[in-house]
Write a protein that holds these residues in place. Structure first.
Motif, PDB file in Angstrom:
ATOM      1  N   GLU A 182       0.658  -1.225  -0.306  1.00 44.25           N
ATOM      2  CA  GLU A 182      -0.203  -0.604   0.150  1.00 44.25           C
ATOM      3  C   GLU A 182       0.743   1.166  -0.368  1.00 44.25           C
ATOM      4  OE1 GLU A 182      -3.122  -1.174   2.505  1.00 44.25           O
ATOM      5  OE2 GLU A 182      -3.199   0.817   2.987  1.00 44.25           O
ATOM      6  N   LEU A 183       1.082   1.279  -1.400  1.00 43.01           N
ATOM      7  CA  LEU A 183       2.339   2.578  -1.257  1.00 43.01           C
ATOM      8  C   LEU A 183       1.765   3.604  -2.134  1.00 43.01           C
ATOM      9  CD1 LEU A 183       5.388   3.552  -1.420  1.00 43.01           C
ATOM     10  CD2 LEU A 183       5.553   2.438  -3.088  1.00 43.01           C
ATOM     11  N   GLU A 184       1.865   5.225  -1.990  1.00 39.46           N
ATOM     12  CA  GLU A 184       1.818   6.892  -2.264  1.00 39.46           C
ATOM     13  C   GLU A 184       2.505   7.027  -2.582  1.00 39.46           C
ATOM     14  OE1 GLU A 184      -2.682   7.712  -0.913  1.00 39.46           O
ATOM     15  OE2 GLU A 184      -2.264   5.918   0.705  1.00 39.46           O
ATOM     16  N   ILE A 185       2.518   7.506  -4.097  1.00 39.08           N
ATOM     17  CA  ILE A 185       4.304   8.637  -3.980  1.00 39.08           C
ATOM     18  C   ILE A 185       2.733   9.822  -3.819  1.00 39.08           C
ATOM     19  CG2 ILE A 185       5.913   9.434  -5.208  1.00 39.08           C
ATOM     20  CD1 ILE A 185       6.133   6.210  -5.758  1.00 39.08           C
ATOM     21  N   SER A 186       3.175  11.099  -3.797  1.00 33.02           N
ATOM     22  CA  SER A 186       2.557  12.351  -2.953  1.00 33.02           C
ATOM     23  C   SER A 186       3.244  12.882  -4.641  1.00 33.02           C
ATOM     24  CB  SER A 186       2.097  13.069  -2.195  1.00 33.02           C
ATOM     25  OG  SER A 186       2.444  14.226  -2.080  1.00 33.02           O
ATOM     26  N   TRP A 187       3.220  12.806  -5.386  1.00 28.44           N
ATOM     27  CA  TRP A 187       2.755  13.384  -7.011  1.00 28.44           C
ATOM     28  C   TRP A 187       2.817  14.833  -6.769  1.00 28.44           C
ATOM     29  CZ3 TRP A 187       7.280  10.943  -8.908  1.00 28.44           C
ATOM     30  CH2 TRP A 187       7.490   9.408  -8.937  1.00 28.44           C
ATOM     31  N   ILE A 205       9.713  -6.420  -2.247  1.00 27.03           N
ATOM     32  CA  ILE A 205       9.762  -5.413  -1.875  1.00 27.03           C
ATOM     33  C   ILE A 205      10.226  -4.370  -2.785  1.00 27.03           C
ATOM     34  CG2 ILE A 205      11.907  -3.874  -0.406  1.00 27.03           C
ATOM     35  CD1 ILE A 205      12.906  -6.699   0.942  1.00 27.03           C
ATOM     36  N   GLU A 206       9.056  -3.362  -2.215  1.00 26.61           N
ATOM     37  CA  GLU A 206       9.127  -2.115  -2.819  1.00 26.61           C
ATOM     38  C   GLU A 206       9.540  -0.748  -3.180  1.00 26.61           C
ATOM     39  OE1 GLU A 206       6.224  -1.653  -4.856  1.00 26.61           O
ATOM     40  OE2 GLU A 206       3.986  -2.672  -4.539  1.00 26.61           O
ATOM     41  N   ILE A 207      10.430  -0.488  -3.987  1.00 27.18           N
ATOM     42  CA  ILE A 207      11.922  -0.129  -3.493  1.00 27.18           C
ATOM     43  C   ILE A 207      11.863   2.256  -3.963  1.00 27.18           C
ATOM     44  CG2 ILE A 207      14.425   0.284  -4.220  1.00 27.18           C
ATOM     45  CD1 ILE A 207      14.422  -1.801  -4.794  1.00 27.18           C
ATOM     46  N   ILE A 208      11.997   2.274  -2.837  1.00 26.18           N
ATOM     47  CA  ILE A 208      11.391   3.687  -3.507  1.00 26.18           C
ATOM     48  C   ILE A 208      13.170   4.607  -3.736  1.00 26.18           C
ATOM     49  CG2 ILE A 208      10.608   5.949  -2.826  1.00 26.18           C
ATOM     50  CD1 ILE A 208       9.029   3.287  -1.847  1.00 26.18           C
ATOM     51  N   VAL A 209      13.129   5.079  -4.605  1.00 26.67           N
ATOM     52  CA  VAL A 209      14.829   5.341  -5.038  1.00 26.67           C
ATOM     53  C   VAL A 209      14.684   6.918  -5.492  1.00 26.67           C
ATOM     54  CG1 VAL A 209      16.777   5.904  -6.948  1.00 26.67           C
ATOM     55  CG2 VAL A 209      15.236   3.484  -6.031  1.00 26.67           C
ATOM     56  N   LEU A 210      14.895   8.392  -4.489  1.00 27.29           N
ATOM     57  CA  LEU A 210      15.507   9.807  -4.886  1.00 27.29           C
ATOM     58  C   LEU A 210      16.562   9.977  -4.953  1.00 27.29           C
ATOM     59  CD1 LEU A 210      15.097  11.805  -1.397  1.00 27.29           C
ATOM     60  CD2 LEU A 210      13.816   9.165  -1.860  1.00 27.29           C
ATOM     61  N   PRO A 211      17.198  11.315  -5.537  1.00 26.26           N
ATOM     62  CA  PRO A 211      18.537  11.466  -5.844  1.00 26.26           C
ATOM     63  C   PRO A 211      19.421  12.553  -4.353  1.00 26.26           C
ATOM     64  CG  PRO A 211      16.991  13.407  -7.049  1.00 26.26           C
ATOM     65  CD  PRO A 211      16.535  12.166  -6.308  1.00 26.26           C
ATOM     66  N   ASP A 257      11.927  -0.823 -13.868  1.00 24.29           N
ATOM     67  CA  ASP A 257      11.447  -1.773 -13.253  1.00 24.29           C
ATOM     68  C   ASP A 257      10.448  -1.668 -12.309  1.00 24.29           C
ATOM     69  OD1 ASP A 257      11.359  -3.275 -11.007  1.00 24.29           O
ATOM     70  OD2 ASP A 257      13.898  -3.925 -10.792  1.00 24.29           O
ATOM     71  N   GLU A 258       9.386  -2.858 -12.663  1.00 23.75           N
ATOM     72  CA  GLU A 258       7.581  -1.578 -12.020  1.00 23.75           C
ATOM     73  C   GLU A 258       8.176  -1.433 -10.520  1.00 23.75           C
ATOM     74  OE1 GLU A 258       4.810  -4.280 -12.577  1.00 23.75           O
ATOM     75  OE2 GLU A 258       4.564  -4.358 -15.238  1.00 23.75           O
ATOM     76  N   ARG A 259       8.515  -2.660  -9.769  1.00 25.75           N
ATOM     77  CA  ARG A 259       8.812  -2.469  -8.294  1.00 25.75           C
ATOM     78  C   ARG A 259       9.928  -0.882  -8.018  1.00 25.75           C
ATOM     79  NH1 ARG A 259      12.761  -5.941  -4.898  1.00 25.75           N
ATOM     80  NH2 ARG A 259      14.351  -6.268  -6.810  1.00 25.75           N
ATOM     81  N   VAL A 260      10.451  -0.485  -8.807  1.00 26.92           N
ATOM     82  CA  VAL A 260      11.500   0.669  -7.971  1.00 26.92           C
ATOM     83  C   VAL A 260      10.143   1.512  -8.402  1.00 26.92           C
ATOM     84  CG1 VAL A 260      13.744   1.826  -8.701  1.00 26.92           C
ATOM     85  CG2 VAL A 260      13.366  -1.284  -8.671  1.00 26.92           C
ATOM     86  N   HIS A 261      10.515   2.461  -7.264  1.00 26.92           N
ATOM     87  CA  HIS A 261      10.069   4.108  -7.995  1.00 26.92           C
ATOM     88  C   HIS A 261      11.136   5.271  -7.984  1.00 26.92           C
ATOM     89  CE1 HIS A 261       5.897   1.124  -6.935  1.00 26.92           C
ATOM     90  NE2 HIS A 261       6.161   0.393  -6.504  1.00 26.92           N
ATOM     91  N   ARG A 275       3.206   7.296   1.280  1.00 28.67           N
ATOM     92  CA  ARG A 275       2.364   6.945   2.471  1.00 28.67           C
ATOM     93  C   ARG A 275       2.363   5.448   2.355  1.00 28.67           C
ATOM     94  NH1 ARG A 275      -1.234   9.442   1.320  1.00 28.67           N
ATOM     95  NH2 ARG A 275      -1.368  11.395   2.444  1.00 28.67           N
ATOM     96  N   LEU A 276       2.568   5.328   3.956  1.00 24.94           N
ATOM     97  CA  LEU A 276       2.418   3.543   3.623  1.00 24.94           C
ATOM     98  C   LEU A 276       1.577   2.709   4.695  1.00 24.94           C
ATOM     99  CD1 LEU A 276       6.529   3.174   3.777  1.00 24.94           C
ATOM    100  CD2 LEU A 276       5.313   2.900   1.455  1.00 24.94           C
ATOM    101  N   HIS A 277       0.754   2.359   4.167  1.00 24.29           N
ATOM    102  CA  HIS A 277      -0.346   1.607   5.021  1.00 24.29           C
ATOM    103  C   HIS A 277      -0.744   3.317   5.543  1.00 24.29           C
ATOM    104  CE1 HIS A 277       0.555  -2.345   3.193  1.00 24.29           C
ATOM    105  NE2 HIS A 277       1.375  -2.089   3.837  1.00 24.29           N
ATOM    106  N   GLY A 278      -0.867   3.985   5.311  1.00 31.01           N
ATOM    107  CA  GLY A 278      -1.765   5.134   5.889  1.00 31.01           C
ATOM    108  C   GLY A 278      -0.134   5.847   6.653  1.00 31.01           C
TER     109      GLY A 278
END
Ligand code: D5M
Ligand code: FE
Ligand code: ZN
Length: 512
Positions: A101-106, A338-344, A370-374, A383-386
């Motif tokens: 349950e991953l929401e990215i605040s674009w 595992i969902e991977i969130i990558v920032l610079p 890669d679909e599981r890399v954001h 937001r992860l599970h709220g």
């Protein structure tokens, strides 16, 4: 072996065969059939009828490996390592059982937006935007509800005033007073902190240029100066009760691997990945790994090229494309669930001015695909599970540490706290952080997250503040020659793991 013998061999062991399986077995030689039979006998979750699908998994050695007495090793002639990996894939871990349950605040992310051209009106708009937002936060605080404009304070008959302004300048006088030059859209006024006011002098030392504060004080006869009685930071409200996930999942926070540097500690980073895979650690540690569903990588994935003086001599991989190829290889070893969130960060291949968009596809194309890399910008709000997480690489910590007494590279969470109180990730314009004046201020801490995650300073730090968690995720790089000159002492190979349900942080050490 003829057909009747085959069926008989299986039936003698109480294993029924699906006709399709029977047809397959007919084409195999006696040795192969014996091996499959042996596998099926040992297997503990065998269906009543041996299906074709089940046969395939037996052949691939993919079922219930961990239940076998030999520790999950397959019985073929494979090497140990490979056998272990196969066994791992057989086991469903806890994090795999739950949907992510991953929401990215674009909307709060500069990626995918058009960036500023940095013209003058952009600059003015940028500061007005910042002032308005922070003034609104300050105005919500009791003594500042009826704060006046600077113009009004300078002309009013009243001498007791409250104002909200941006700090233009802070300077000590010869006598040890401090003058804060405060500006709002209506004017500028010097605010004087008297040297006799010890607590106020200390608070003034926490101030940096371009932050927005509230001041309570009294104007003198000439109305051209205000004597400060109180200083207010926007700060965060006290959260009543931590927000928790309803599911028992965990979040791993890392940053600053600096792949490509000779100082990158590959051995420890691989240990971290092995731990994530359930291949390392004691029972309790494996149980924690089992629950890791999210991995945030807070920037400085690679060391880059030409980033710091005399870097060349400390580069193992001198090509930026190859550096990204290498980190992509490592991340591919992180379990698929595992969902991977990558920032610079400031070493990554994207513009240096903050906010930074996601690392460019040209360099990190495989990660983007890669679909599981954001791939998000810096900063990034998810937001992860709220549970809300604000991740920022943390370059402005350099500005905090160099100006605010009591902050240091060894205690990054203290410097993080200073930013949190200012409700801004990078307040100083013209300091160590190049800022791009966008049409909105992406560096504002508008919504208060549950977890603040920074990196950059290469030392780990965890603390709580008013119901939020401040975490700095350290590094996987040993001290560079440049850092030695700056007296930066890293604490490599330690990873904070946050249990999103219990809101408990465990620091996993991979340096031991
Ligand atoms: O930053 C790694 C560490 O080095 C971090 O603690 C800040 C410090 N550092 C790097 N560059 C500077 C400058 N120019 N001034 C002060 N401190 C600095 P990294 O981004 O990984 O190189
Ligand atoms: Fe770094
Ligand atoms: Zn950095």
């Amino acid at each position: 072996m003829d057909e009747v013998d085959i069926i008989a061999r299986f039936l003698n062991n109480n294993i029924n065969l699906h006709p399709a399986v029977f047809a397959e077995l007919r084409d195999k030689n006696a040795d192969e059939i014996e091996r499959i039979l042996a596998e099926a006998e040992k297997s503990q979750n065998r269906p009543d009828v041996l299906t074709l699908e089940y046969l395939r998994s037996l052949e691939a050695g993919l079922l219930d490996g961990n239940e076998n007495k030999d520790g999950g090793l397959t019985r073929d002639e494979d090497g140990n390592e490979q056998a272990l990996m196969v066994a791992r894939r057989r086991r469903r871990c806890l994090a795999e059982e739950y949907e992510s349950e991953l929401e990215i605040s674009w909307g709060r992310d500069i990626t995918k937006k058009s960036y500023s051209e940095g013209n003058l009106s952009g600059f003015l708009d940028y500061f007005n935007y910042r002032y308005d937002k922070l003034a609104k936060i300050l105005r919500d605080r009791d003594p500042l509800r009826d704060a006046a404009t600077i113009e009004w304070a300078k002309s009013s008959a009243y001498t007791d005033v409250r104002m909200i302004g941006m700090v233009n300048d802070i300077r000590p006088t010869k006598k040890g007073h401090i003058i804060i030059e405060l500006e709002d859209p209506t004017g500028v006024i010097p605010a004087l902190v008297l040297n006799t006011e010890r607590a106020l002098i200390e608070t003034s030392k926490e101030l940096v240029k371009d932050e927005v504060i509230g001041i309570e004080g009294s104007t003198g006869k000439g109305r051209d100066l205000v004597i400060v009685k109180e200083i207010f930071f926007p700060d965060v409200p006290v959260k009543n009760g931590l927000k928790r996930s309803e599911v028992p999942l965990a979040l791993a926070l890392i940053s600053d691997m600096h792949v490509g540097s000779t100082k990158f500690i590959e051995e420890d980073f691989l240990k971290f990945i092995k731990w994530l895979r359930g291949e390392l650690g004691n029972h309790k540690q494996k149980e924690l790994a089992d629950r890791v569903k999210y991995l945030v990588v807070g920037g400085d994935l690679v060391d880059g090229v030409g980033i710091y003086p005399e870097q060349e001599g400390e580069l193992r991989i001198k090509d930026i494309y190859e550096q990204y190829a290498k980190i992509t290889e490592y991340l591919a070893m992180v379990p698929e669930h595992i969902e991977i969130i990558v920032l610079p960060g400031n070493h990554d291949a994207v513009r240096q001015a903050e906010p930074q968009p996601a690392i460019m596809e040209e360099y990190a194309g495989d990660l983007h695909e890669d679909e599981r890399v954001h791939m998000t910008g810096n900063p990034s709000f998810i937001r992860l599970h709220g549970v809300e997480v604000l991740s920022y690489h943390g370059r402005s910590l350099d500005d905090m540490i160099s100006t605010i007494p009591g902050t240091s590279y060894a205690k990054p969470d203290k410097a993080m706290l200073a930013l949190v109180k200012k409700r801004h990730l990078a307040p100083v314009y013209g300091g160590k952080v190049p800022l791009a004046p966008e049409s909105m201020d992406y560096m504002l801490i508008e919504e208060v997250p549950d977890i603040f995650h920074f990196g950059h300073v290469h030392s780990i730090g965890v603390s709580g503040y008013r119901g939020t968690l401040l975490v700095n995720s350290g590094t996987f790089q040993e001290q560079t020659s440049f850092q030695r000159k700056l007296n930066v002492v890293p604490t490599p190979s330690q990873v904070p793991i946050i249990d999103l349900q219990a809101q408990r942080t465990t620091i996993m050490r991979f340096d031991l």
